[in-house]
Write a protein that holds these residues in place. Structure first.
Motif, short mmCIF file in Angstrom:
data_model
loop_
_atom_site.label_atom_id
_atom_site.label_comp_id
_atom_site.label_asym_id
_atom_site.label_seq_id
_atom_site.Cartn_x
_atom_site.Cartn_y
_atom_site.Cartn_z
N ALA A 55 0.82 -1.20 0.00
CA ALA A 55 0.00 0.00 0.00
C ALA A 55 0.86 1.26 0.00
N GLY A 56 1.97 1.23 0.74
CA GLY A 56 2.84 2.40 0.79
C GLY A 56 3.37 2.81 -0.56
N LEU A 57 3.71 1.82 -1.38
CA LEU A 57 4.19 2.13 -2.73
C LEU A 57 3.10 2.81 -3.55
N ARG A 58 1.86 2.39 -3.36
CA ARG A 58 0.74 2.99 -4.12
C ARG A 58 0.44 4.40 -3.61
N PHE A 59 0.55 4.62 -2.31
CA PHE A 59 0.38 5.97 -1.79
C PHE A 59 1.43 6.90 -2.38
N GLU A 60 2.66 6.43 -2.44
CA GLU A 60 3.75 7.25 -2.97
C GLU A 60 3.52 7.58 -4.44
N ALA A 61 2.99 6.63 -5.19
CA ALA A 61 2.76 6.84 -6.62
C ALA A 61 1.42 7.51 -6.91
N GLY A 62 0.58 7.68 -5.89
CA GLY A 62 -0.72 8.28 -6.11
C GLY A 62 -1.69 7.38 -6.83
N ARG A 63 -1.52 6.08 -6.73
CA ARG A 63 -2.41 5.13 -7.42
C ARG A 63 -3.52 4.64 -6.50
#
Length: 327
Positions: A55-63
Motif C-alpha cells: 500500500a505504501g508504494l501505491r500511496f507514494e505513486a498516487g495510485r
C-alpha cells in the motif's frame, strides 16, 4: 483506470480476473493484480511484500487501490500511510464474492465513491456509500471542486459548506474576477477575498512541458518540482500541466498529473501555433512535431491564450519547462 488490485484468496483472484474481463469488454485497460496468499494455501504467486508495504508504494505513486477481501485487512494495510484527505489516493474494498463494493478513503477528492459505483456496476454488486452529502443527496463542495478542476484552498470550508447543505440550507456560490458584495458560502477566485466560507481556486499558473519519449518519472518529477520551488511557484497554485497532444500518453506526464491531481491538458500543433508572443524557436522541434516550441506555447495555451510567460523555456533532464500566469 488508475487502480491496482490486491487479493488474498483464489476466489478473490477469480473476482479480479472477472473485473478485468468486464473492463476489456468496455475497451478499457485491465488493472494490475497483486496476490497476497498465505504459504499454507500452497500458492506460489504472491507480492513478496507485506500489505502495508504494498500500500505504501501505491500511496507514494498516487495510485488507487482495490482490495478484494476483508475491510479489516485494507484498513490495517493503509493505516500508517493515511495523511491528508485532499491528497490521499482512493481506496476501495470488495468482498471475495463481489456482493459489496465499499469506498473507504478519498471518496470525493479521489473519486473513490464514483469508482465504487462503477466497479459495482461491472459486477452487479451493491455500492456501499456512507458519505453524508451523498446519502442525503445534497451539494458536495469537494466533488464540485474536483469536477471543475478547482483547488481547495481552505479545507475547513468543506465542513462548513457541507453542514449547511446537509441541514437543508441554501449554499451560495460566487464566481467572480472581483470580490462579491457580500459573504458567500463558496467563492471561486484566483485570490483570497476573505468573503467565502470555502475558497476554490482555478490555479494561477499553467505549466508547459516538452519531454523526450519514455522519460523516467523520478527524473521528470524531481526536475519539475525543482523548477517550481526555485521560482517560488506553489504546487497548489498550478492549475494545469500542458503539452502537445502527441505526448498525451507519456507515462511521466500522466503519472505526475495523477499523483498531484493536476489536470493534464494537451494541444494539437495547430492550437499551439495559435499562441501569440515571442517564443524560443527550434528548427529541430519544428521539423519533428510541427511547432517550433512546445513548452512555452503549451503554457500560454493552458491559460486560454490570455496569460503571459513568467518563466521561459528551461531545459534539463531530457525535458523543457515553461510557466505562464493567467491574465
Amino acid at each position: 483506470m488508475n487502480y491496482d488490485v490486491i487479493c488474498f484468496s483464489e476466489q478473490g483472484r477469480r473476482m479480479a480476473d472477472r473485473i478485468n474481463r468486464e473492463l476489456m469488454v468496455q475497451e478499457m485497460d485491465p488493472l494490475p493484480i497483486s496476490l497476497k496468499y498465505s504459504e499454507a494455501e500452497g500458492l506460489a504467486e504472491h507480492t513478496g511484500l507485506s500489505v502495508s508495504d504494498w500500500a505504501g508504494l501505491r500511496f507514494e505513486a498516487g495510485r488507487g487501490m482495490l482490495f478484494i477481501g476483508a475491510c479489516g485487512i485494507a484498513v490495517r494495510g493503509i493505516a500508517s500511510h493515511v495523511r491528508d484527505k485532499l491528497e490521499d489516493p482512493p481506496v476501495i474494498v470488495m468482498d471475495d464474492n463481489g456482493n459489496y463494493v465499499i469506498p473507504i478513503l478519498s471518496g470525493h477528492v479521489g473519486n473513490a465513491n464514483k469508482d465504487a459505483v462503477f466497479f459495482a456496476g461491472l459486477l452487479g454488486a451493491l455500492p456501499v456509500i456512507t458519505t453524508s452529502t451523498d446519502v442525503n443527496d445534497v451539494f458536495s463542495a469537494d466533488v464540485f471542486a474536483m469536477e471543475n478542476h478547482l483547488k481547495i484552498m481552505n479545507r475547513d470550508g468543506i465542513r462548513r459548506v457541507s453542514a449547511r447543505a446537509i441541514a437543508g440550507k441554501a449554499v451560495t456560490l460566487s464566481i467572480r474576477d472581483y470580490p462579491p458584495k457580500e459573504p458567500v458560502d463558496v467563492i471561486v477566485s484566483d485570490e483570497d477575498t476573505g468573503l467565502g466560507s470555502l475558497w476554490l481556486s482555478p490555479g494561477k499558473y499553467a505549466v508547459g512541458v516538452g519531454l523526450k519519449k519514455d522519460l523516467p518519472f523520478p527524473a521528470f518529477e524531481a526536475f519539475l518540482l525543482q523548477i517550481l520551488k526555485g521560482n517560488q511557484i506553489p504546487l497548489e497554485d498550478v492549475g494545469s500541466l500542458c503539452s502537445i497532444d502527441i505526448k498525451a500518453d507519456e507515462p511521466a506526464l500522466r503519472k505526475f498529473s495523477v499523483k498531484y491531481r493536476i489536470p493534464l491538458l494537451t494541444f494539437s500543433k495547430e492550437m499551439l501555433n495559435r499562441a501569440e508572443g515571442e517564443f524560443a524557436s527550434s528548427d529541430f522541434v519544428l521539423q519533428t512535431v510541427g511547432v517550433d516550441n512546445v513548452c512555452e506555447r503549451a503554457a500560454i495555451a493552458g491559460t486560454g491564450y490570455r496569460g503571459s510567460l513568467i518563466l521561459r523555456k528551461t531545459a534539463g533532464e531530457g525535458m523543457t519547462v515553461a510557466v505562464a500566469k493567467k491574465g
